[in-house]
Design an enzyme around this catalytic site. Structure first.
Site, PDB file in Angstrom:
ATOM      1  N   PRO A 187     -84.083 -37.975 -40.654  1.00 13.62           N
ATOM      2  CA  PRO A 187     -83.303 -37.861 -41.780  1.00 13.62           C
ATOM      3  C   PRO A 187     -84.089 -37.632 -42.958  1.00 13.62           C
ATOM      4  CG  PRO A 187     -83.530 -40.263 -40.947  1.00 13.62           C
ATOM      5  CD  PRO A 187     -84.268 -39.519 -39.986  1.00 13.62           C
ATOM      6  N   MET A 188     -83.867 -36.508 -43.901  1.00 18.18           N
ATOM      7  CA  MET A 188     -84.277 -36.589 -45.122  1.00 18.18           C
ATOM      8  C   MET A 188     -83.510 -36.210 -46.328  1.00 18.18           C
ATOM      9  SD  MET A 188     -88.060 -34.600 -44.114  1.00 18.18           S
ATOM     10  CE  MET A 188     -87.327 -33.523 -42.805  1.00 18.18           C
ATOM     11  N   ALA A 189     -83.565 -37.214 -47.370  1.00 17.83           N
ATOM     12  CA  ALA A 189     -82.401 -36.830 -48.394  1.00 17.83           C
ATOM     13  C   ALA A 189     -82.567 -35.540 -49.186  1.00 17.83           C
ATOM     14  CB  ALA A 189     -82.308 -37.862 -49.169  1.00 17.83           C
ATOM     15  N   GLN A 192     -77.236 -41.864 -40.463  1.00 14.16           N
ATOM     16  CA  GLN A 192     -77.949 -43.119 -41.019  1.00 14.16           C
ATOM     17  C   GLN A 192     -77.528 -43.388 -42.290  1.00 14.16           C
ATOM     18  OE1 GLN A 192     -81.682 -42.602 -43.268  1.00 14.16           O
ATOM     19  NE2 GLN A 192     -82.660 -43.413 -41.668  1.00 14.16           N
ATOM     20  N   CYS A 252     -86.764 -46.652 -46.566  1.00 14.88           N
ATOM     21  CA  CYS A 252     -86.962 -45.713 -47.391  1.00 14.88           C
ATOM     22  C   CYS A 252     -87.614 -46.390 -48.748  1.00 14.88           C
ATOM     23  CB  CYS A 252     -85.436 -45.418 -48.073  1.00 14.88           C
ATOM     24  SG  CYS A 252     -85.696 -44.212 -49.494  1.00 14.88           S
ATOM     25  N   GLY A 273     -94.429 -40.449 -38.772  1.00 10.95           N
ATOM     26  CA  GLY A 273     -95.500 -40.353 -39.841  1.00 10.95           C
ATOM     27  C   GLY A 273     -96.688 -39.555 -39.360  1.00 10.95           C
ATOM     28  N   ASP A 274     -97.142 -38.643 -40.212  1.00 16.23           N
ATOM     29  CA  ASP A 274     -98.227 -37.734 -40.112  1.00 16.23           C
ATOM     30  C   ASP A 274     -98.055 -36.843 -39.021  1.00 16.23           C
ATOM     31  OD1 ASP A 274     -99.087 -38.776 -42.475  1.00 16.23           O
ATOM     32  OD2 ASP A 274    -100.960 -39.912 -41.522  1.00 16.23           O
ATOM     33  N   ARG A 332     -91.600 -34.344 -42.502  1.00 13.79           N
ATOM     34  CA  ARG A 332     -92.123 -33.455 -43.468  1.00 13.79           C
ATOM     35  C   ARG A 332     -92.699 -32.364 -42.561  1.00 13.79           C
ATOM     36  NH1 ARG A 332     -96.255 -36.645 -47.061  1.00 13.79           N
ATOM     37  NH2 ARG A 332     -96.390 -37.926 -45.090  1.00 13.79           N
TER      38      ARG A 332
END
Length: 331
Positions: free
Chosen positions: A31-33, A85, A114, A215-216, A239
């Site tokens: 999930p990414m706002a 979420q 977050c 992460g990464d 990302r």
């Protein structure tokens, strides 16, 4: 330590079960706002991800019948299975929010990681990591409110001096959560430095419920390295999926022992055009134009002339012209 130097071979871990939800593989879109609305989720599904999450949904907004909060959860049937979420800081509101949202998806996830100032200042997100007793109360309340699979997403702790991911993970397991996702940075790190995958490895060793690593993760090699090193049950890509839905299909190939094939310019163009079409249908041309600028910049990342392309599209106010420039760049 270079995690990518870990040479153990990873078999494709399929399927993965979280509570009652059986998933075709262990690769998830995070999930990414402001980013993972359903057009982006559909593109990730095209490339093989088994589970996508909505952008963060405020339990306060849901309880107050906020149209924006409910709109975030709305999506077509092909956008399944879907994780909802939720974020907030009140156990009672969390329980009600879970009840109100469960018909929109297949899984409830509680955001406890977050680090964004606006969220933290409200007592939500990673602010909760400072209060394990409240975390316990929230998970207990949500677990009592819904029969859907329940997961939490956390960071390693508030700061390097306050690492409590093992404690929080154990609380989640004891209170009936079905999985824990760990992004192994602290709140104070934000997105700086390196994610410490050793935290994921240790959490996996301590819990009996599935542990999802994050992460990464910017390439298929990163994903397989995390699986190899940590032994985690699945990965959540954030990302690394921006402008790059192919990270899922490339990872699936690598896990099968096949050589991943990078997308051609034509493939990038085709997906970018589909993204524009989906977003325009969902939000209207004006909003889609504004939103697509960042996505198109990500699609062009790493290609010759990307900086100039980004500069051009940021100055265009008509979608047909953006499409012309897009086709020119990718052909």
């Amino acid at each position: 330590m270079s995690y990518n130097n870990h040479k153990a071979f990873v078999m494709e871990k399929t399927p993965l079960k979280i509570g009652s939800l059986l998933l075709k593989n262990n690769l998830f879109l995070a999930p990414m706002a402001g980013i993972t609305n359903y057009p982006m989720r559909l593109l990730a599904r095209d490339e093989g991800t088994s589970l996508c999450y909505t952008e963060m949904v405020s339990v306060n907004g849901l309880v107050r019948d906020g149209k924006k909060s409910f709109a975030i959860m709305e999506s077509p049937e092909e956008d399944r299975p879907l994780g909802i979420q939720l974020f907030g800081d009140d156990p009672v509101l969390f329980a009600e929010g879970a009840r109100l949202s469960e018909s929109y998806g297949n899984l409830i996830d509680i955001n406890m990681g977050c680090p964004v100032k606006k969220v933290v200042n409200s007592g939500a997100g990673s602010a909760l990591l400072q209060n394990p007793l409240k975390i316990k109360a929230i998970i207990k309340a949500v677990r009592s409110a819904t029969s859907l699979p329940l997961t939490i997403k956390i960071r390693s702790g508030w700061s390097s001096e306050n690492l409590n991911y093992l404690e929080v993970g154990k609380i989640a397991e004891e209170e009936g959560a079905d999985a824990v996702t760990l992004h192994p940075r602290t709140k104070t790190q934000m997105f700086e430095g390196k994610a410490d995958w050793a935290h994921i490895k240790l959490l996996k060793e301590r819990l009996s419920i599935p542990v999802i690593g994050s992460g990464d993760l910017f390439s298929s090699g990163d994903v397989t390295a995390m699986l190899n090193y940590t032994g985690c049950d699945g990965v959540m890509i954030a990302r690394g999926a921006m402008g790059n839905p192919w990270i899922f299909s490339e990872t699936i190939s690598l896990l099968k022992g096949e050589q991943p094939v990078s997308p051609t310019k034509h493939q990038r163009l085709s997906v970018a055009l589909k993204h524009i079409s989906l977003l325009t249908a969902a939000l209207g041309e004006k909003v889609a134009l504004r939103e697509m600028r960042k996505h198109l910049s990500w699609y062009a990342k790493g290609l010759s002339g990307a900086a100039r392309f980004r500069e051009r599209i940021n100055g265009i106010e008509e979608m047909p012209v953006v499409i012309e420039v897009l086709k020119e760049f990718f052909t």
